[in-house]
Every structure is written in structure tokens, then in C-alpha cells.
Design an enzyme around this catalytic site. Sequence first.
Site, PDB file in Angstrom:
ATOM      1  N   PHE A 172       2.653  -5.513  -2.247  1.00  0.00           N
ATOM      2  CA  PHE A 172       3.674  -5.037  -3.176  1.00  0.00           C
ATOM      3  C   PHE A 172       5.018  -5.044  -2.443  1.00  0.00           C
ATOM      4  O   PHE A 172       5.134  -4.480  -1.359  1.00  0.00           O
ATOM      5  CB  PHE A 172       3.307  -3.631  -3.658  1.00  0.00           C
ATOM      6  CG  PHE A 172       4.203  -3.135  -4.745  1.00  0.00           C
ATOM      7  CD1 PHE A 172       4.149  -3.691  -6.009  1.00  0.00           C
ATOM      8  CD2 PHE A 172       5.119  -2.128  -4.506  1.00  0.00           C
ATOM      9  CE1 PHE A 172       4.992  -3.244  -7.015  1.00  0.00           C
ATOM     10  CE2 PHE A 172       5.966  -1.675  -5.513  1.00  0.00           C
ATOM     11  CZ  PHE A 172       5.897  -2.239  -6.762  1.00  0.00           C
ATOM     12  N   TYR A 194       1.398   8.956  -8.917  1.00  0.00           N
ATOM     13  CA  TYR A 194       1.571   8.701 -10.364  1.00  0.00           C
ATOM     14  C   TYR A 194       0.627   7.624 -10.895  1.00  0.00           C
ATOM     15  O   TYR A 194       0.641   7.314 -12.071  1.00  0.00           O
ATOM     16  CB  TYR A 194       3.028   8.354 -10.704  1.00  0.00           C
ATOM     17  CG  TYR A 194       3.638   7.224  -9.888  1.00  0.00           C
ATOM     18  CD1 TYR A 194       3.308   5.904 -10.131  1.00  0.00           C
ATOM     19  CD2 TYR A 194       4.561   7.504  -8.886  1.00  0.00           C
ATOM     20  CE1 TYR A 194       3.860   4.884  -9.385  1.00  0.00           C
ATOM     21  CE2 TYR A 194       5.120   6.483  -8.122  1.00  0.00           C
ATOM     22  CZ  TYR A 194       4.770   5.179  -8.380  1.00  0.00           C
ATOM     23  OH  TYR A 194       5.321   4.158  -7.629  1.00  0.00           O
ATOM     24  N   LYS A 195      -0.180   7.030 -10.012  1.00  0.00           N
ATOM     25  CA  LYS A 195      -1.165   6.038 -10.475  1.00  0.00           C
ATOM     26  C   LYS A 195      -2.487   6.763 -10.737  1.00  0.00           C
ATOM     27  O   LYS A 195      -2.632   7.418 -11.753  1.00  0.00           O
ATOM     28  CB  LYS A 195      -1.281   4.904  -9.458  1.00  0.00           C
ATOM     29  CG  LYS A 195       0.000   4.050  -9.402  1.00  0.00           C
ATOM     30  CD  LYS A 195       0.010   3.009  -8.300  1.00  0.00           C
ATOM     31  CE  LYS A 195       1.368   2.293  -8.262  1.00  0.00           C
ATOM     32  NZ  LYS A 195       1.588   1.535  -7.044  1.00  0.00           N
ATOM     33  N   ARG A 217      -2.998  -7.761 -15.489  1.00  0.00           N
ATOM     34  CA  ARG A 217      -3.763  -6.717 -14.779  1.00  0.00           C
ATOM     35  C   ARG A 217      -4.317  -5.714 -15.788  1.00  0.00           C
ATOM     36  O   ARG A 217      -3.639  -5.309 -16.732  1.00  0.00           O
ATOM     37  CB  ARG A 217      -2.871  -5.943 -13.810  1.00  0.00           C
ATOM     38  CG  ARG A 217      -2.307  -6.721 -12.661  1.00  0.00           C
ATOM     39  CD  ARG A 217      -1.734  -5.774 -11.602  1.00  0.00           C
ATOM     40  NE  ARG A 217      -0.848  -4.753 -12.175  1.00  0.00           N
ATOM     41  CZ  ARG A 217      -0.290  -3.775 -11.479  1.00  0.00           C
ATOM     42  NH1 ARG A 217      -0.557  -3.643 -10.180  1.00  0.00           N
ATOM     43  NH2 ARG A 217       0.515  -2.909 -12.050  1.00  0.00           N
TER      44      ARG A 217
HETATM   45  C1  LIG Z   1       2.941   1.452  -6.517  1.00  0.00           C
HETATM   46  C2  LIG Z   1       3.172   1.022  -5.116  1.00  0.00           C
HETATM   47  C3  LIG Z   1       4.291   1.485  -4.406  1.00  0.00           C
HETATM   48  C4  LIG Z   1       5.293   2.366  -5.088  1.00  0.00           C
HETATM   49  O1  LIG Z   1       6.385   2.693  -4.297  1.00  0.00           O
HETATM   50  P1  LIG Z   1       7.485   3.687  -4.889  1.00  0.00           P
HETATM   51  O2  LIG Z   1       8.285   4.075  -3.724  1.00  0.00           O
HETATM   52  O3  LIG Z   1       6.753   4.825  -5.539  1.00  0.00           O
HETATM   53  O4  LIG Z   1       8.267   2.959  -5.933  1.00  0.00           O
HETATM   54  C5  LIG Z   1       4.411   1.099  -3.089  1.00  0.00           C
HETATM   55  N1  LIG Z   1       3.495   0.303  -2.488  1.00  0.00           N
HETATM   56  C6  LIG Z   1       2.423  -0.160  -3.155  1.00  0.00           C
HETATM   57  C7  LIG Z   1       1.427  -1.035  -2.463  1.00  0.00           C
HETATM   58  C8  LIG Z   1       2.233   0.169  -4.499  1.00  0.00           C
HETATM   59  O5  LIG Z   1       1.184  -0.306  -5.161  1.00  0.00           O
END
Ligand SMILES: *Cc1c(COP(=O)(O)O)cnc(C)c1O
Length: 412
Positions: free
Chosen positions: A127, A223-224, A371
Site C-alpha cells: 500500500f 478502522y478496517k 476487492r
Molecule cells: C489501510 C492501510 C494504511 C492506512 O494508512 P493511514 O495512515 O490510516 O491512511 C496503511 N498501510 C496499509 C498497508 C494499509 O492497508
Amino acid sequence: MNILTRQDCERLDIDDPLALFRDEFQLPTNNIYLCGNSLGAMPKAALSVASKVITEQWGTDLVKSWNQHSWFSMAGDLGNLLAKTIGAAPGEVVMTDSTSINLFKVVSAALTLQPQRHKILMEGSNFPTDNYTVQGLLKLLGERYEIVFAEGNEIISAIDESIAVVCLTQVHYKSGCVLDMKAITQRTQAAGAISVWDLCHSAGAMDVDLNGCNVDFAIGCTYKYYNGGPGSPAFIYAASRHHGKGLQPLTGWWGHQAPFNFERDYRPADGITQMLTGTQPIITMAVSKIGIEISSRANIQQVRQKSLALGDIFLQLLETHCAEYGFEVISPTDNTRGSQVALRHEQGYAIMQALIDQGVIGDFRAPDTLRFGLTPLYIRYVDIWDAVMAIKSIMSEQLWQLDKYHHRQAVT
Ligand SMILES: *Cc1c(COP(=O)(O)O)cnc(C)c1O
């Protein structure tokens, strides 16, 4: 292989040991919500907790609430609640800030533990915020530092004694592929490097054993799969053996040894508290406690089993009913799959828009990935049946071809 029917799915729901958890969530009617890997559903108690924190605490007790309602200790208290769900000990986890900011903090701290080395190993397909954050940090640290990218199976052999930090995400955000945390951490430490794990797509969805794998640092969002609410604070884990070492550099007053002494100079707090920087978003943090508490009550082995079963059934139904429509499964088909199913299709965006229009909410990741997040606490087996039948009807009737499904929105 037996061909499943909708009745089979109904029967699996009746036998599901986690079935009662669904009732703790507010789910939109006429929708099948397969996007809990992006934003988890709302626990029903969220409204009353938010209302209480706003009217009784903020509205009435005001500043007294820092003591009276334990606002000041909330980051550590919630960290301890969450610690149980990821195989960490009390005092090793704190809730604070965002995943991106926490990654900056722990990678910085990890680098100070191995100061003679200047390479960080990462997965380029991770990500993007993880890469961006470390790229920003390295810009600050100077040209000696660099990121070494390796993917999936190449990771283990790319770890050598020049690497300072191995920074990986346990479950890949796009493919849902699970990396072997134990083997990679072992290899990392055998090479004298420090391990940093991002748990965004694993914590709350599968058994994570940080202490059992001897992980050095970890971070993740709430939040996931913890259903903490949009923008709910993330968490940081630091193994107790590193406490008092490896200073994180955002040295704000909440990470000070004695914040209310108001001293001129920074003195790091003991333990995990040093990972804090400044004042926390109390309202959203208080609300996020509900989801974390629900997760802490669920048997994580049952969660993992159901998550794999939901995915297996999704893939089996897809093969039976949608084989001719050109989907490519990019998630693993075995137990190295996390809690989502990812498909590739050249018309992925339009197909997902048509699905959302039919009430099946998944998401799309450029350039071509659909997804489907499978949150075992509130997704039923019949939901999987209904979702695959919706895919089938969209494909067989070619509904995705409609013009309105081809306009890109800001958030996909
Ligand atoms: C969802 C996610 C994030 C989210 O980062 P934020 O700082 O909350 O925006 C970061 N890394 C991964 C691998 C994710 O899946």
C-alpha cells in the site's frame, strides 16, 4: 467437489459460532457489505457512546474529563485491550495517530537500533503510504539511506547483513496474500536486522502472534477489521525489550517522562508511552473502543476459520457460476489468503460500479482489481452466495457496459 446451493449457505449460517456478533453491527438493509477491509461497519453502540462522550463528558465535565473519564490514559488502556488480539503483552501497545505517522515513528526508532546500516527492505507493491512515508523519512536522513525493494517469495533471500530494517505488511492490501511473519522475522533477526510489520489487513481478521514471532515493532489501523470508525486512531506495538531504547523522533509532550512538569527539554517516557506525541482525538478514540472490545471477545481461531471458509466458498461459487466471464483470481486459493478475495478483470471498475448499484459493496484498486472484504463478525455465508449471483447477473446481462458505470469518482 459438491456444488453448493443457497440452502447449504443458510445451513452454514445456522451452525456459525460467530453468528450472534452480526447483531452488534448496524448494517445497511438491502446491501451486502464486502468492504470491511477498507472501512469496517458501525457497531450499534457507537451512537450512544458518541452522544455520551459529547454531551456528558465534553459538554458537561469539560476539562475535568481528562481525569474523571480517563481521557488521559485512553491511548494506553485501548492499547492493552487491543494487545490481546495480536499476541502482545500489556504495556506493549498504544493507540495513537494514524498508521502512516506511526510507521514514520517506528521505522525511525528501528533505524536507531541498527545505526551502522542504511538499508530498509520493503515490498514495492505494498500500500503506497508505507513506501511514501519511508521515502520521506529517508530524505530527511540523507543520501546514505536507501530502500531495497523485494516482492513476495524474493523477500527471504533479499535479507542480508546490509539490511537495517525489514518493513513489510503481513497481508497484501490488493492480493490478500499473507506473508510468513514467523519465518521472515526469524531471517530478519538472524541477519541482525529489525522487523517492522504493518498489520492493517491482518489485525482483527486473523490470528497474529507478535510475541510468538518475536516481532520488534508493528503498527496497524483500527478502522478496517476492528470497526473503529472512519479515521479512528491507529496503534503501535514495540516489544518490551526495546523500551527505553530506539527513541521515536516525534518527541512531543505526551511522550515525555512527566508531561505536566512542563520542563524545557524532552525526557522520554518509560515504556510504550514514548511512542505518543501529542493530544489524542478523544471522541473518535472513545467510539473506536466499541469495535476493539467486540473483537477482543471473539475467538480469533473461529474468526480465521470463518474468514477462510467465506473466501473458499466465494471462489468455488465464482468458478461454478462465472467461469466464462474472464475473471482472474489473484488471491491465494489456500490458507495463505487473508480476509479478502481479489479478482482481476479489464472492466473491473465498471463491473464494481454495477455491483455497488445492485447493493453489493466491494471496491476497486487501479488498474484492474476488484476487492471483496470478508469480515467474519458480520458477513454471512448467504451474503457470499448472493454476491456471486449478483456478479453473475451483471456479467451475463452485460450491465457493466452502461455508460454511467464508466465515470471515475475520487474514491474508488
Ligand atoms: C489501510 C492501510 C494504511 C492506512 O494508512 P493511514 O495512515 O490510516 O491512511 C496503511 N498501510 C496499509 C498497508 C494499509 O492497508
